[in-house]
Design an enzyme around this catalytic site. Structure first.
Site, PDB file in Angstrom:
ATOM      1  N   ASP A  29       0.827  -1.212   0.000  1.00 25.05           N
ATOM      2  CA  ASP A  29       0.000   0.000   0.000  1.00 25.05           C
ATOM      3  C   ASP A  29       0.858   1.257   0.000  1.00 25.05           C
ATOM      4  OD1 ASP A  29      -2.200  -1.595   0.019  1.00 25.05           O
ATOM      5  OD2 ASP A  29      -2.786  -1.172   2.092  1.00 25.05           O
ATOM      6  N   VAL A  31       3.810   1.571  -1.350  1.00 28.06           N
ATOM      7  CA  VAL A  31       4.338   1.721  -2.709  1.00 28.06           C
ATOM      8  C   VAL A  31       3.274   2.313  -3.623  1.00 28.06           C
ATOM      9  CG1 VAL A  31       5.174   0.460  -4.740  1.00 28.06           C
ATOM     10  CG2 VAL A  31       6.021  -0.125  -2.457  1.00 28.06           C
ATOM     11  N   THR A  32       2.032   1.842  -3.483  1.00 26.07           N
ATOM     12  CA  THR A  32       0.930   2.364  -4.291  1.00 26.07           C
ATOM     13  C   THR A  32       0.751   3.856  -4.071  1.00 26.07           C
ATOM     14  OG1 THR A  32      -0.226   0.233  -4.125  1.00 26.07           O
ATOM     15  CG2 THR A  32      -1.518   2.129  -4.821  1.00 26.07           C
ATOM     16  N   ASP A  66       2.877   0.510 -10.108  1.00 25.61           N
ATOM     17  CA  ASP A  66       1.646  -0.232 -10.362  1.00 25.61           C
ATOM     18  C   ASP A  66       1.918  -1.726 -10.504  1.00 25.61           C
ATOM     19  OD1 ASP A  66      -1.180  -0.301 -10.871  1.00 25.61           O
ATOM     20  OD2 ASP A  66      -0.715  -0.700 -12.966  1.00 25.61           O
ATOM     21  N   ASP A  69       3.771  -2.992  -6.560  1.00 25.59           N
ATOM     22  CA  ASP A  69       2.914  -3.248  -5.392  1.00 25.59           C
ATOM     23  C   ASP A  69       2.190  -4.588  -5.500  1.00 25.59           C
ATOM     24  OD1 ASP A  69       1.153  -2.538  -7.397  1.00 25.59           O
ATOM     25  OD2 ASP A  69       0.325  -0.802  -6.369  1.00 25.59           O
ATOM     26  N   GLY A  70       1.700  -4.909  -6.691  1.00 24.44           N
ATOM     27  CA  GLY A  70       1.041  -6.195  -6.876  1.00 24.44           C
ATOM     28  C   GLY A  70       2.002  -7.359  -6.715  1.00 24.44           C
ATOM     29  N   ARG A  74       1.774 -10.392  -3.882  1.00 21.70           N
ATOM     30  CA  ARG A  74       1.808 -11.830  -4.200  1.00 21.70           C
ATOM     31  C   ARG A  74       2.926 -12.536  -3.450  1.00 21.70           C
ATOM     32  NH1 ARG A  74       0.251  -9.658  -9.146  1.00 21.70           N
ATOM     33  NH2 ARG A  74       2.397  -9.459  -9.866  1.00 21.70           N
ATOM     34  N   ASP A  91      -5.022   4.417  -9.682  1.00 19.12           N
ATOM     35  CA  ASP A  91      -4.714   4.427 -11.114  1.00 19.12           C
ATOM     36  C   ASP A  91      -5.520   5.504 -11.824  1.00 19.12           C
ATOM     37  OD1 ASP A  91      -2.878   2.397 -10.980  1.00 19.12           O
ATOM     38  OD2 ASP A  91      -4.210   0.845 -11.783  1.00 19.12           O
TER      39      ASP A  91
END
Length: 222
Positions: A29, A31-32, A66, A69-70, A74, A91
């Site tokens: 979060d 990083v987002t 983008d 962070d994902g 994971r 986004d």
């Protein structure tokens, strides 16, 4: 289109960096949020004054958040509805800042009301394109179409063109026309994509309604 290939490639490339951030105690979060703040700052500080090269450099440094962070989520096994919601929402904020920055330039120093309108159309249509898929899925439809120009295409075309157009300030002649061309391409592509998604949702909704009515008729016959 680009999502299918570029995302997989950059995910592999950025995996070591994502692992490094995890070891340093950084959360997905965070990083987002930092990534979005960087994109917004790059777009709204540099673009409205015509500094397209440096604005694009700053945005590019942050836009890969983008994917990071994902990747981190994971690796941590923490993929969540909240993370997906936050990422998707921010986004839209980042995209709005980029095309808003273009619109501010053309409304001011760029002095081109038509391109200002095209930039605003790119901003609005990009938001609606994303909304059509999200809304269709929220009512139980698969929305089995991506469309001609998705977010990745919009960003790549716009940012590459802006960065190159910015080289005009360094004495490269004629290259400033790349950005207007790119904005028209994104505008038309977004309109086509919107139509594709709306048509798909209409077809899927009709099929779902017909299947539901058939099921109800079968139950009533019993």
């Amino acid at each position: 289109m680009l999502n299918k290939y570029a995302r997989a490639f950059f995910t592999r490339v950025l995996t070591p960096f994502a692992a490094f951030l995890i070891r340093r105690g950084v959360s997905p979060d965070m990083v987002t949020l930092i990534g979005t703040a960087g994109v917004v700052a790059g777009a709204l500080v540099f673009y409205p004054v015509g500094e397209f090269f440096w604005g694009t450099v700053v945005i590019t440094l942050f836009v890969f958040s983008d994917l990071v962070d994902g990747n981190m989520a994971r690796q941590l096994g923490r993929s969540s509805r909240w993370g997906a919601f936050l990422d998707s929402t921010l986004d839209r904020v980042a995209d709005g800042a980029i095309f808003g920055g273009f619109a501010l330039w053309y409304a001011g120093g760029g002095d081109d009301i038509v391109l200002c309108a095209v930039s605003i159309f790119c901003l609005a249509s990009g938001q609606v394109v994303s909304y059509t898929k999200a809304r269709g899925e929220s009512i139980g439809l698969p929305v089995a179409v991506n469309g001609l120009v998705e977010r990745a295409e919009r960003l790549v075309v716009s940012l590459v063109a802006a960065g190159l157009a910015g080289l005009h300030a360094f004495g490269v002649p004629g290259i400033q026309y790349l950005l207007p061309i790119a904005l028209w391409i994104v505008a038309v592509g977004s309109l086509v994509t919107l139509i594709q998604r709306v048509v798909t949702v209409r077809r899927e909704a009709a099929e779902a309604d017909a299947a539901a009515q058939e099921s109800q008729g079968t139950e009533a016959a019993k």
